[in-house]
Enzyme design. Structure first.
Site, PDB file in Angstrom:
ATOM      1  N   ASP A   1     -10.574  45.564  17.148  1.00  0.00           N
ATOM      2  CA  ASP A   1     -10.680  45.127  18.545  1.00  0.00           C
ATOM      3  C   ASP A   1      -9.327  45.238  19.238  1.00  0.00           C
ATOM      4  OD1 ASP A   1     -11.865  44.159  20.815  1.00  0.00           O
ATOM      5  OD2 ASP A   1     -11.865  42.073  20.188  1.00  0.00           O
ATOM      6  N   GLY A   2      -9.361  45.528  20.528  1.00  0.00           N
ATOM      7  CA  GLY A   2      -8.146  45.513  21.322  1.00  0.00           C
ATOM      8  C   GLY A   2      -7.710  46.860  21.858  1.00  0.00           C
ATOM      9  N   ARG A  51      -9.057  53.269  29.001  1.00  0.00           N
ATOM     10  CA  ARG A  51      -9.543  52.721  27.741  1.00  0.00           C
ATOM     11  C   ARG A  51      -9.709  53.814  26.693  1.00  0.00           C
ATOM     12  NH1 ARG A  51     -11.900  47.703  27.611  1.00  0.00           N
ATOM     13  NH2 ARG A  51     -13.363  48.394  26.026  1.00  0.00           N
ATOM     14  N   HIS A  98      -8.773  54.008  22.619  1.00  0.00           N
ATOM     15  CA  HIS A  98      -9.668  54.355  21.515  1.00  0.00           C
ATOM     16  C   HIS A  98      -9.071  55.477  20.658  1.00  0.00           C
ATOM     17  CE1 HIS A  98     -12.656  51.652  22.952  1.00  0.00           C
ATOM     18  NE2 HIS A  98     -13.022  52.375  23.995  1.00  0.00           N
ATOM     19  N   TRP A 150     -23.612  50.427  23.683  1.00  0.00           N
ATOM     20  CA  TRP A 150     -24.333  51.321  24.589  1.00  0.00           C
ATOM     21  C   TRP A 150     -24.270  50.823  26.026  1.00  0.00           C
ATOM     22  CZ3 TRP A 150     -25.703  55.990  23.065  1.00  0.00           C
ATOM     23  CH2 TRP A 150     -25.957  56.224  21.706  1.00  0.00           C
ATOM     24  N   ARG A 200     -21.663  49.968  27.583  1.00  0.00           N
ATOM     25  CA  ARG A 200     -20.402  50.372  28.208  1.00  0.00           C
ATOM     26  C   ARG A 200     -20.641  51.598  29.091  1.00  0.00           C
ATOM     27  NH1 ARG A 200     -15.664  49.567  23.591  1.00  0.00           N
ATOM     28  NH2 ARG A 200     -16.116  47.354  23.191  1.00  0.00           N
ATOM     29  N   LEU A 259     -12.069  54.844  -3.229  1.00  0.00           N
ATOM     30  CA  LEU A 259     -12.236  53.914  -2.109  1.00  0.00           C
ATOM     31  C   LEU A 259     -13.514  54.258  -1.391  1.00  0.00           C
ATOM     32  CD1 LEU A 259     -11.239  51.757  -0.027  1.00  0.00           C
ATOM     33  CD2 LEU A 259     -10.064  53.639   1.154  1.00  0.00           C
ATOM     34  N   LEU A 308     -17.611  36.799  15.320  1.00  0.00           N
ATOM     35  CA  LEU A 308     -18.082  37.890  14.460  1.00  0.00           C
ATOM     36  C   LEU A 308     -18.692  39.046  15.248  1.00  0.00           C
ATOM     37  CD1 LEU A 308     -19.694  35.968  11.464  1.00  0.00           C
ATOM     38  CD2 LEU A 308     -17.517  37.180  11.511  1.00  0.00           C
ATOM     39  N   GLU A 329     -13.977  35.177   3.623  1.00  0.00           N
ATOM     40  CA  GLU A 329     -12.803  34.552   4.234  1.00  0.00           C
ATOM     41  C   GLU A 329     -12.446  35.313   5.514  1.00  0.00           C
ATOM     42  OE1 GLU A 329     -11.329  31.786   3.194  1.00  0.00           O
ATOM     43  OE2 GLU A 329     -12.733  31.636   1.510  1.00  0.00           O
TER      44      GLU A 329
END
Length: 247
Positions: free
Chosen positions: A22-23, A35, A39, A71, A73, A133, A197, A209
């Site tokens: 986020d951010g 924006r 991204h 969607w 946005r 990973l 969340l 956590e």
């Protein structure tokens, strides 16, 4: 959240880390840019974080790439987000495969543009044999939607006689989720000083956590990940019991 020095790097890492990235928009606004620029820089942060997770011994890294709510946005921003997925896979897939990363995507695929669906399927197929990973990208994903889709599949199996209603429990229900067979997140990080969340991994995060940081996602890096893991390592996980349980 304070950043640790190299000598303060976490001694051990959680098996599964999830991140709400986020951010991006605020990062771009602070710099007088659109924006979409934020991204694009967020993709660079994702590259750094995937590399750092592998170096720190994380086995599963789940990132929230595009939500079912995104969607709403502006169409231009949604299109730019899809373009970034195309670019990320085109530029990084071979590198990820060579480094032992397995790419998986969770979320609703119905209704996605055909080339996006093909990109997802190709990334999963090309990296299927890797096990260093697991990079799990939540794309067109919402936690409530995931639970609803799982419930529909479960109801269909009950109707078909494949499972009895009395056999339904959290474990059997979990087998119908997008994340079936994977461990739940040990640590969930949310950047940009937000404390919610946002419909992400609602079932899986029951005993996860949570660590919140004011770092905006485009500024996230290995030190920020180490700091979050160091905070996680201070926690005593009880899973509803009275005694700490080893992760």
């Amino acid at each position: 959240m304070a950043q640790p020095s190299a000598s303060q790097a976490p001694a051990s890492s959680p098996r599964h880390v999830a991140i709400i990235m986020d951010g991006n928009g605020r990062w771009a606004k602070q710099r007088g840019r659109p924006r979409t620029f934020g991204h694009a820089e967020g993709v660079e942060a994702l590259r750094r974080t995937v590399e750092a997770a592998g170096e720190l011994g994380v086995q599963y890294l789940t990132v929230f790439g595009f939500s079912t709510e995104n969607w709403r946005r502006p169409a231009e921003e949604v299109s730019a987000l899809f373009d970034l997925l195309r670019l990320y896979v085109a530029r990084d897939l071979d590198k990820l495969v060579n480094e032992g990363v397995r790419v998986r995507v969770i979320g609703e695929r119905k209704g996605l543009q055909p080339d996006i669906a093909e990109i997802i399927e190709n990334a999963e197929a090309k990296s299927r044999q890797n096990d260093k990973l697991n990079l799990i990208i939540a794309f067109n994903y919402g936690g409530q939607d995931e639970i609803a889709r799982a419930a529909r599949r479960l109801v269909a199996d009950v109707a078909a006689g494949k499972i009895r209603t009395e056999d339904i429990n959290p474990d059997t229900f979990g087998a119908y989720l997008d994340t079936a067979g994977w461990p739940p997140p040990d640590l969930l990080i949310r950047t940009s000083n937000e404390y919610r969340l946002s419909n992400f991994m609602l079932w899986q995060a029951a005993y996860t956590e949570l660590v919140f940081t004011d770092t905006l996602w485009p500024d996230f890096d290995k030190r920020a990940l180490e700091s979050a893991i160091a905070e996680y390592n201070k926690r005593e996980r009880r899973f509803g019991g009275t005694e700490p349980v080893a992760s």
